[in-house]
Scaffold this motif. Structure first.
Motif, mmCIF file in Angstrom:
data_model
loop_
_atom_site.group_PDB
_atom_site.id
_atom_site.type_symbol
_atom_site.label_atom_id
_atom_site.label_comp_id
_atom_site.label_asym_id
_atom_site.label_seq_id
_atom_site.Cartn_x
_atom_site.Cartn_y
_atom_site.Cartn_z
ATOM 1 N N PHE A 149 49.538 31.949 69.722
ATOM 2 C CA PHE A 149 48.683 32.389 68.631
ATOM 3 C C PHE A 149 49.065 31.556 67.420
ATOM 4 N N SER A 150 48.190 30.588 67.087
ATOM 5 C CA SER A 150 48.615 29.465 66.259
ATOM 6 C C SER A 150 48.240 29.584 64.789
ATOM 7 N N GLY A 151 47.581 30.677 64.378
ATOM 8 C CA GLY A 151 47.189 30.759 62.981
ATOM 9 C C GLY A 151 46.367 29.551 62.605
ATOM 10 N N ASP A 152 46.700 28.928 61.449
ATOM 11 C CA ASP A 152 45.957 27.750 61.000
ATOM 12 C C ASP A 152 46.748 26.459 61.189
ATOM 13 N N THR A 153 47.729 26.469 62.102
ATOM 14 C CA THR A 153 48.476 25.252 62.369
ATOM 15 C C THR A 153 47.651 24.265 63.182
ATOM 16 N N ILE A 154 47.075 24.737 64.276
ATOM 17 C CA ILE A 154 46.273 23.864 65.136
ATOM 18 C C ILE A 154 45.021 24.603 65.568
ATOM 19 N N PHE A 155 43.908 23.878 65.554
ATOM 20 C CA PHE A 155 42.626 24.380 66.036
ATOM 21 C C PHE A 155 42.182 23.506 67.206
ATOM 22 N N ARG A 156 41.064 23.862 67.796
ATOM 23 C CA ARG A 156 40.506 23.006 68.842
ATOM 24 C C ARG A 156 40.124 21.658 68.229
ATOM 25 N N GLU A 157 40.837 20.621 68.630
ATOM 26 C CA GLU A 157 40.606 19.243 68.208
ATOM 27 C C GLU A 157 40.733 19.056 66.693
ATOM 28 N N SER A 158 41.537 19.886 66.059
ATOM 29 C CA SER A 158 41.741 19.770 64.620
ATOM 30 C C SER A 158 43.076 20.397 64.251
ATOM 31 N N VAL A 159 43.412 20.309 62.958
ATOM 32 C CA VAL A 159 44.626 20.928 62.435
ATOM 33 C C VAL A 159 44.277 21.635 61.131
ATOM 34 N N GLY A 160 45.197 22.472 60.654
ATOM 35 C CA GLY A 160 44.981 23.182 59.408
ATOM 36 C C GLY A 160 45.009 22.255 58.209
ATOM 37 N N ARG A 161 44.286 22.635 57.168
ATOM 38 C CA ARG A 161 44.275 21.823 55.954
ATOM 39 C C ARG A 161 45.662 21.815 55.326
ATOM 40 N N CYS A 162 45.965 20.730 54.651
ATOM 41 C CA CYS A 162 47.312 20.545 54.106
ATOM 42 C C CYS A 162 47.302 20.266 52.603
ATOM 43 N N ASP A 163 46.159 20.527 51.939
ATOM 44 C CA ASP A 163 46.022 20.175 50.532
ATOM 45 C C ASP A 163 46.274 21.337 49.580
ATOM 46 N N LEU A 164 46.610 22.515 50.109
ATOM 47 C CA LEU A 164 46.930 23.654 49.262
ATOM 48 C C LEU A 164 48.441 23.729 49.041
ATOM 49 N N ASP A 165 48.852 24.603 48.131
ATOM 50 C CA ASP A 165 50.270 24.720 47.783
ATOM 51 C C ASP A 165 51.121 24.955 49.026
ATOM 52 N N GLY A 166 52.130 24.131 49.197
ATOM 53 C CA GLY A 166 53.013 24.258 50.357
ATOM 54 C C GLY A 166 52.562 23.475 51.568
ATOM 55 N N GLY A 167 51.373 22.879 51.488
ATOM 56 C CA GLY A 167 50.873 22.109 52.613
ATOM 57 C C GLY A 167 51.437 20.703 52.644
ATOM 58 N N ASN A 168 51.568 20.164 53.868
ATOM 59 C CA ASN A 168 52.105 18.813 54.017
ATOM 60 C C ASN A 168 51.678 18.278 55.381
ATOM 61 N N PHE A 169 50.903 17.191 55.356
ATOM 62 C CA PHE A 169 50.357 16.688 56.618
ATOM 63 C C PHE A 169 51.444 16.193 57.564
ATOM 64 N N ASP A 170 52.442 15.503 57.038
ATOM 65 C CA ASP A 170 53.517 15.021 57.904
ATOM 66 C C ASP A 170 54.248 16.181 58.579
ATOM 67 N N GLU A 171 54.419 17.272 57.834
ATOM 68 C CA GLU A 171 55.088 18.445 58.413
ATOM 69 C C GLU A 171 54.254 19.069 59.517
ATOM 70 N N ILE A 172 52.941 19.162 59.308
ATOM 71 C CA ILE A 172 52.125 19.808 60.343
ATOM 72 C C ILE A 172 52.092 18.961 61.615
ATOM 73 N N VAL A 173 52.102 17.645 61.457
ATOM 74 C CA VAL A 173 52.159 16.766 62.634
ATOM 75 C C VAL A 173 53.470 16.979 63.376
ATOM 76 N N ARG A 174 54.590 17.031 62.648
ATOM 77 C CA ARG A 174 55.887 17.273 63.298
ATOM 78 C C ARG A 174 55.912 18.634 63.987
#
Length: 209
Positions: A149-174
């Motif tokens: 149950f992944s919340g907004d970390t990963i979606f079907r063929e997508s990932v969660g947005r990373c432009d809000l406070d605390g977001g970081n694209f490199d972190e979500i990829v890791r």
């Protein structure tokens, strides 16, 4: 393990009710709308189950905005669990509720802060916490019975947005490559929005990674 899905406002959030068939203990993963309370209570009555936990994947308003006394009413204590990295999002939830024109809520009290690899017991069923920062600092996924149950970390063929406070694209990829992609390919992913998918499918088709 019984899994019931509810698609709710404000932005078609997926909420999931897990019921351990033997113990009849239940956990609700995320709680986005006021309308959810009656639906959850109806399913609990259908299965003779009782709600033990509300497990939050992260603190964004659209995942916690439905927590209210009606959904907490039970003959047993219901605990709200979350990672402490998102406490500021919870404390400021009504700022965002006002922005989308919905009533303010009573800021929920978090009963326990959970950490990476912590095990939550639902009857005899183990639910493992996987800390997956990137969408938010405190984002987590819950893994049990071959399901994530992944919340907004990963979606079907997508990932969660990373432009809000605390977001970081490199972190979500890791988080995805170093944790989610280590799960078996057949693992079913139940995201916070949109359709289900699998780990194997995302490895082949998710162009963000």
């Amino acid at each position: 393990m019984i899994v019931k899905s509810f698609i709710e406002p404000p932005i078609d959030n997926n909420n999931y009710l897990l019921i351990d068939e033997e113990s009849k203990e239940a956990a609700l993963i995320d709680c986005s709308s006021y309308e959810l309370a009656d639906k959850v209570k109806s399913v609990l009555q259908e299965y003779g189950a009782s709600l033990k936990y509300i497990l939050l994947t992260h603190g964004h308003f659209d995942h916690i905005g439905g927590i209210r006394p009606e959904i907490m009413s039970s003959d047993k204590t219901v605990q709200i669990l979350m990672n402490d990295g998102d406490i500021n999002w919870v404390n400021n939830v009504n700022i965002y509720m006002q922005m989308i024109g919905v009533p303010e809520i009573t800021i929920p009290n978090i009963d326990k802060y959970i950490k990476d690899n912590e095990i939550i017991m639902l009857g005899n069923t183990e639910i493992r916490v996987i800390h997956t920062p990137g969408h938010t600092k405190g984002g987590v996924c819950y893994y049990t019975d071959g399901k994530l149950f992944s919340g907004d970390t990963i979606f079907r063929e997508s990932v969660g947005r990373c432009d809000l406070d605390g977001g970081n694209f490199d972190e979500i990829v890791r988080s995805i490559e170093d944790k989610i992609y280590l799960l078996p390919n057949e693992t079913q992913i139940y995201p916070g929005h949109g359709r289900t998918t699998t780990v194997g499918w995302e490895k082949e088709h998710n162009s963000y990674l």
